[in-house]
Design an enzyme around this catalytic site. Structure first.
Site, mmCIF file in Angstrom:
data_model
loop_
_atom_site.group_PDB
_atom_site.id
_atom_site.type_symbol
_atom_site.label_atom_id
_atom_site.label_comp_id
_atom_site.label_asym_id
_atom_site.label_seq_id
_atom_site.Cartn_x
_atom_site.Cartn_y
_atom_site.Cartn_z
ATOM 1 N N SER A 109 -26.983 -25.153 16.069
ATOM 2 C CA SER A 109 -26.378 -24.781 14.795
ATOM 3 C C SER A 109 -24.866 -24.834 14.922
ATOM 4 O O SER A 109 -24.322 -24.744 16.026
ATOM 5 C CB SER A 109 -26.817 -23.385 14.371
ATOM 6 O OG SER A 109 -26.350 -22.438 15.296
ATOM 7 N N HIS A 113 -14.676 -23.979 10.390
ATOM 8 C CA HIS A 113 -13.702 -23.476 9.416
ATOM 9 C C HIS A 113 -12.363 -24.173 9.651
ATOM 10 O O HIS A 113 -11.630 -23.809 10.575
ATOM 11 C CB HIS A 113 -13.535 -21.959 9.563
ATOM 12 C CG HIS A 113 -14.754 -21.187 9.173
ATOM 13 N ND1 HIS A 113 -15.167 -21.076 7.864
ATOM 14 C CD2 HIS A 113 -15.658 -20.500 9.903
ATOM 15 C CE1 HIS A 113 -16.268 -20.346 7.811
ATOM 16 N NE2 HIS A 113 -16.593 -19.987 9.034
ATOM 17 N N HIS A 123 -21.580 -26.594 7.560
ATOM 18 C CA HIS A 123 -22.610 -25.920 8.353
ATOM 19 C C HIS A 123 -23.740 -26.894 8.650
ATOM 20 O O HIS A 123 -24.083 -27.724 7.801
ATOM 21 C CB HIS A 123 -23.158 -24.727 7.559
ATOM 22 C CG HIS A 123 -24.484 -24.225 8.042
ATOM 23 N ND1 HIS A 123 -25.650 -24.403 7.326
ATOM 24 C CD2 HIS A 123 -24.828 -23.566 9.170
ATOM 25 C CE1 HIS A 123 -26.654 -23.856 8.002
ATOM 26 N NE2 HIS A 123 -26.191 -23.346 9.114
ATOM 27 N N ARG A 127 -33.727 -27.218 13.951
ATOM 28 C CA ARG A 127 -34.534 -26.353 14.816
ATOM 29 C C ARG A 127 -35.976 -26.856 14.878
ATOM 30 O O ARG A 127 -36.451 -27.566 13.978
ATOM 31 C CB ARG A 127 -34.491 -24.917 14.301
ATOM 32 C CG ARG A 127 -34.858 -24.788 12.834
ATOM 33 C CD ARG A 127 -34.582 -23.396 12.271
ATOM 34 N NE ARG A 127 -34.956 -23.319 10.865
ATOM 35 C CZ ARG A 127 -34.127 -23.542 9.842
ATOM 36 N NH1 ARG A 127 -32.865 -23.847 10.050
ATOM 37 N NH2 ARG A 127 -34.564 -23.464 8.592
ATOM 38 N N HIS A 157 -23.310 -36.383 0.699
ATOM 39 C CA HIS A 157 -24.703 -36.509 0.251
ATOM 40 C C HIS A 157 -25.269 -37.896 0.543
ATOM 41 O O HIS A 157 -26.416 -38.019 0.993
ATOM 42 C CB HIS A 157 -24.810 -36.182 -1.246
ATOM 43 C CG HIS A 157 -24.984 -34.719 -1.512
ATOM 44 N ND1 HIS A 157 -26.219 -34.114 -1.595
ATOM 45 C CD2 HIS A 157 -24.075 -33.727 -1.684
ATOM 46 C CE1 HIS A 157 -26.061 -32.811 -1.821
ATOM 47 N NE2 HIS A 157 -24.766 -32.553 -1.888
ATOM 48 N N HIS A 187 -25.741 -12.629 -6.578
ATOM 49 C CA HIS A 187 -24.840 -11.625 -7.167
ATOM 50 C C HIS A 187 -23.552 -12.243 -7.708
ATOM 51 O O HIS A 187 -22.797 -11.579 -8.408
ATOM 52 C CB HIS A 187 -24.524 -10.522 -6.155
ATOM 53 C CG HIS A 187 -23.741 -10.984 -4.962
ATOM 54 N ND1 HIS A 187 -24.316 -11.656 -3.907
ATOM 55 C CD2 HIS A 187 -22.429 -10.879 -4.653
ATOM 56 C CE1 HIS A 187 -23.388 -11.928 -3.009
ATOM 57 N NE2 HIS A 187 -22.232 -11.477 -3.430
ATOM 58 N N ASN A 296 -32.118 -8.173 17.782
ATOM 59 C CA ASN A 296 -31.368 -8.179 19.032
ATOM 60 C C ASN A 296 -31.003 -9.565 19.527
ATOM 61 O O ASN A 296 -31.038 -9.834 20.723
ATOM 62 C CB ASN A 296 -32.150 -7.438 20.127
ATOM 63 C CG ASN A 296 -32.344 -5.989 19.763
ATOM 64 O OD1 ASN A 296 -31.414 -5.344 19.287
ATOM 65 N ND2 ASN A 296 -33.550 -5.481 19.950
#
Lengths: 340, 340
Positions: A109, A113, A123, A127, A157, A187, A296
């Site tokens: 991954s 920035h 990003h 996986r 794209h 939100h 964890n």
């Protein structure tokens, strides 16, 4: 709701080869190497620092961070390979056949920035999972610009679409819509960026869309497809490799094009403000981040995705007609970038 | 596990007066007014700007923000009063008797982010709920210092303890432990700050602790208490008022003491770094924030709690023996501040 025949997962007749884990793990490490080398060459100044770590319950990884480069303010590229007694409940819900089986997962991954607000944040994550009789590939890549350049979105794209099309012509249309659905801040009623591709639970069988919204555009598009000839493990592995290797060609030309564009405090402040949305998405919605923190995982590797400097401002709203307003109004809503 | 007799909630015989909602709502607005006036006087430069807003499903609020003051980099004080058909499932789980009843909720909340890293960030929230036959008060206040001053922590805790003791001598010991439990970042194995008090679902009956961890220090302390004489609605309302009014005396002297302490880039950078933990807590763990974002609350009012400027740094670790290391090692673990 009418459920089309293709929404019921087909039985998977293609088993992974005996050395599947080893081959995918090797590829994920090679992908990390290639991306880090490519980014160092592109940056021209910064170097990645590596930390290797072990996971108590089984496995480990290597985290690489480049800080204060030429175009990169901060970039992180993680490889990890973990195994254990059983998958978490959230994944077992999607793949009940994996219940009671030990699991193996490996992936790479990355989040970058850049300093210059005219270069987008980006990003990537690919996986692979195995658990008893089931296996699947997941991942994708998505772009988060601060300033609205339609040609950059189209290039990103197009490059991913070409990688998808080599495996199946319906992958891009489904995974592009799935990406729009996944990287969404409810939100804020905004997408995180201009999307890209996102897929999960891919084992070569229909339906292609396996996400949580049975009525969204991705599910609708996926459900209306004619039955798809099942693909085998090798096809999916090739697909993941092509997608992973499409990253540098998808992103590097955008960096080259924008890195010398001059910017001032206005652009920098807007970038820092928009980075706040990245933090909000990753900490409130991102499944990988939340899952990692709750189980964890290695916190510093998980939160490497957060920007080095971020700003929040109460009730900020960009001036009407400004590039900052155009970003929110035209770029952070689903767009057909390859045909626009 | 042995369950002591006091862990079963007693029946609540004290009903709220007919004008309960009106009285609490009035108090919450007065508290917002008093805090804003007190902070403007303390700041000496900044002024609060107010936005009033309506909630489509019923109710509304007034949000007040002070930006770029003298000691305050940003401060927000919210009042809200909302009602609706039914409480969310997460609350009904704790208060099943409220099922099927309309609810009413009012409260005042506040987060202050000072400029000077020697002045702590502080949070306060007091709230009141009614739903059919049930009612309760919740809230608390907690302090998040960047630099370790034991006397500041002791003053803050002493002031809150005095407010609690006027209602019941066991409130502070239980609510202090509950606060340590609640403001905890599991993925960092750190407390958010030096705590204060935190309580919820208080209706005057035992047990005092009504949180999620039946084996933690708060539950253990609460469970070993001798049976407590039930308190009435008026007692709890007085308690909430005393706590709310304890805020300015708890915080102002710390501001006065630290506001003229000179600081440099090192202290500022550490403050920005530690503010990242505040963001992580609020977006990953805070029930109010997550609930608000998921239920179409007013996003700008909810995220007013986030700091104006924040920094993340991969694998940062303070120098051994430094004040920055002392903060993490001695202040971000539970301490008995009133007796140390």
């Amino acid at each position: 709701m009418t459920v089309s025949p293709t929404t019921q997962p087909q039985t998977n007749h293609s088993l992974p080869p005996a050395d599947a884990k080893q081959r995918v793990s090797q590829f994920m490490q090679t992908l990390q190497d290639e991306i880090c080398q490519g980014l160092e060459a592109l940056d021209g100044k910064g170097k990645f620092q590596e930390d290797s770590w072990q996971r108590e319950e089984g496995g480990g990884g290597r985290s690489r961070v480049l800080a204060d480069g030429d175009f990169l303010e901060q970039g992180g590229v993680n490889f990890s390979e973990v195994w254990g007694k059983s998958l978490p409940p959230s994944i077992l819900k999607q793949r009940p056949e994996a219940e009671g089986h030990e699991f193996y997962a490996t992936g790479t991954s990355m989040v970058l920035h850049p300093k210059n607000p005219y270069i987008p944040t980006v990003h990537l994550n690919y996986r692979y999972f195995e658990a008893g009789p089931v296996w699947w590939f997941g991942g994708g890549a998505d772009l988060t610009p601060y300033y609205p350049f339609a040609e950059d979105a189209a290039h990103f794209h197009h490059t991913l679409k070409n990688a998808c099309d080599q495996t199946h012509g319906e992958f891009y249309p489904v995974f592009k819509r799935w990406c729009d659905e996944y990287f969404y801040l409810k939100h804020r009623q905004e997408m995180r960026g201009i999307g890209g591709i996102f897929f999960d639970y891919q084992d070569g069988n229909a339906p292609l869309y396996r996400g949580p919204d049975p009525n969204g555009p991705a599910a609708q598009y996926s459900n209306q497809l004619a039955p798809i000839e099942p693909l085998g493990w090798e096809d999916l592995f090739s697909f993941a490799q092509r997608c992973g290797r499409a990253f540098l060609p998808a992103y590097s030309p955008i960096v080259e094009k924008r890195r010398n564009t001059e910017y001032g405090d206005r652009q920098r402040q807007f970038q820092l403000y928009r980075r706040g949305r990245y933090v909000e998405f990753n900490l409130v919605y991102d499944r990988g981040t939340i899952f990692g923190l709750q189980t964890n995982g290695r916190t510093e590797s998980i939160l490497m995705s957060l920007p080095p400097l971020v700003r929040w401002q109460y009730c900020y709203s960009p001036e009407a007609g400004s590039p900052e307003a155009e970003l929110t109004e035209k770029f952070l809503v689903p767009q057909d970038w390859v045909n626009s």
